[in-house]
Design a protein around this motif. Structure first.
Motif, PDB file in Angstrom:
ATOM      1  N   ASN A  79       0.832  -1.208   0.000  1.00 43.50           N
ATOM      2  CA  ASN A  79       0.000   0.000   0.000  1.00 43.50           C
ATOM      3  C   ASN A  79       0.865   1.256   0.000  1.00 43.50           C
ATOM      4  N   THR A  80       1.958   1.208   0.753  1.00 48.37           N
ATOM      5  CA  THR A  80       2.864   2.343   0.828  1.00 48.37           C
ATOM      6  C   THR A  80       3.553   2.569  -0.515  1.00 48.37           C
ATOM      7  N   LEU A  81       4.016   1.493  -1.113  1.00 50.73           N
ATOM      8  CA  LEU A  81       4.636   1.611  -2.436  1.00 50.73           C
ATOM      9  C   LEU A  81       3.650   2.178  -3.455  1.00 50.73           C
ATOM     10  N   LYS A  82       2.428   1.730  -3.381  1.00 50.26           N
ATOM     11  CA  LYS A  82       1.390   2.223  -4.289  1.00 50.26           C
ATOM     12  C   LYS A  82       1.175   3.722  -4.080  1.00 50.26           C
ATOM     13  N   ALA A  83       1.134   4.159  -2.821  1.00 52.55           N
ATOM     14  CA  ALA A  83       0.957   5.583  -2.508  1.00 52.55           C
ATOM     15  C   ALA A  83       2.130   6.412  -3.026  1.00 52.55           C
ATOM     16  N   LEU A  84       3.316   5.809  -3.095  1.00 53.16           N
ATOM     17  CA  LEU A  84       4.497   6.500  -3.614  1.00 53.16           C
ATOM     18  C   LEU A  84       4.584   6.441  -5.143  1.00 53.16           C
ATOM     19  N   GLY A  85       3.619   5.778  -5.773  1.00 56.40           N
ATOM     20  CA  GLY A  85       3.611   5.673  -7.228  1.00 56.40           C
ATOM     21  C   GLY A  85       4.506   4.578  -7.764  1.00 56.40           C
ATOM     22  N   LYS A  86       4.984   3.705  -6.895  1.00 58.42           N
ATOM     23  CA  LYS A  86       5.854   2.599  -7.304  1.00 58.42           C
ATOM     24  C   LYS A  86       4.989   1.358  -7.541  1.00 58.42           C
ATOM     25  N   ILE A  87       4.220   1.431  -8.607  1.00 52.70           N
ATOM     26  CA  ILE A  87       3.178   0.446  -8.882  1.00 52.70           C
ATOM     27  C   ILE A  87       3.746  -0.957  -9.113  1.00 52.70           C
TER      28      ILE A  87
END
Length: 82
Positions: free
Chosen positions: A50-58
């Motif tokens: 979820n954190t990676l997703k929030a950082l745009g690191k899909i």
């Protein structure tokens, strides 16, 4: 190598607090530290994803979601993250 779960759990808790405060870089570092301590479980990987997703690191988020699913196929939350 697991150490003291009670002592190390603060990395997870602080990571969650940082995530809620939208301090995603700090949250990611804390979740990574928790996992590096030997607590690679579906929940820590899910919150890392979820954190990676929030950082745009899909792409990285997808890897973490899939690893979470691999460890616990009935945990629905990471499946929803994909």
């Amino acid at each position: 190598m697991k150490t003291n779960k009670a002592k190390d759990h603060h990395y997870f808790e602080k990571g969650w607090m940082c995530f809620q405060a939208k301090q995603f870089d700090s949250a990611l570092a804390l979740f990574d530290r928790y996992i590096q301590k030997g607590y690679k479980d579906p929940y820590s990987l899910f919150y890392k994803a979820n954190t990676l997703k929030a950082l745009g690191k899909i792409d990285d988020a997808e890897i973490a979601y899939r690893e979470s699913i691999r460890l616990d196929p009935v945990f629905i939350d990471p499946q929803m993250g994909l």
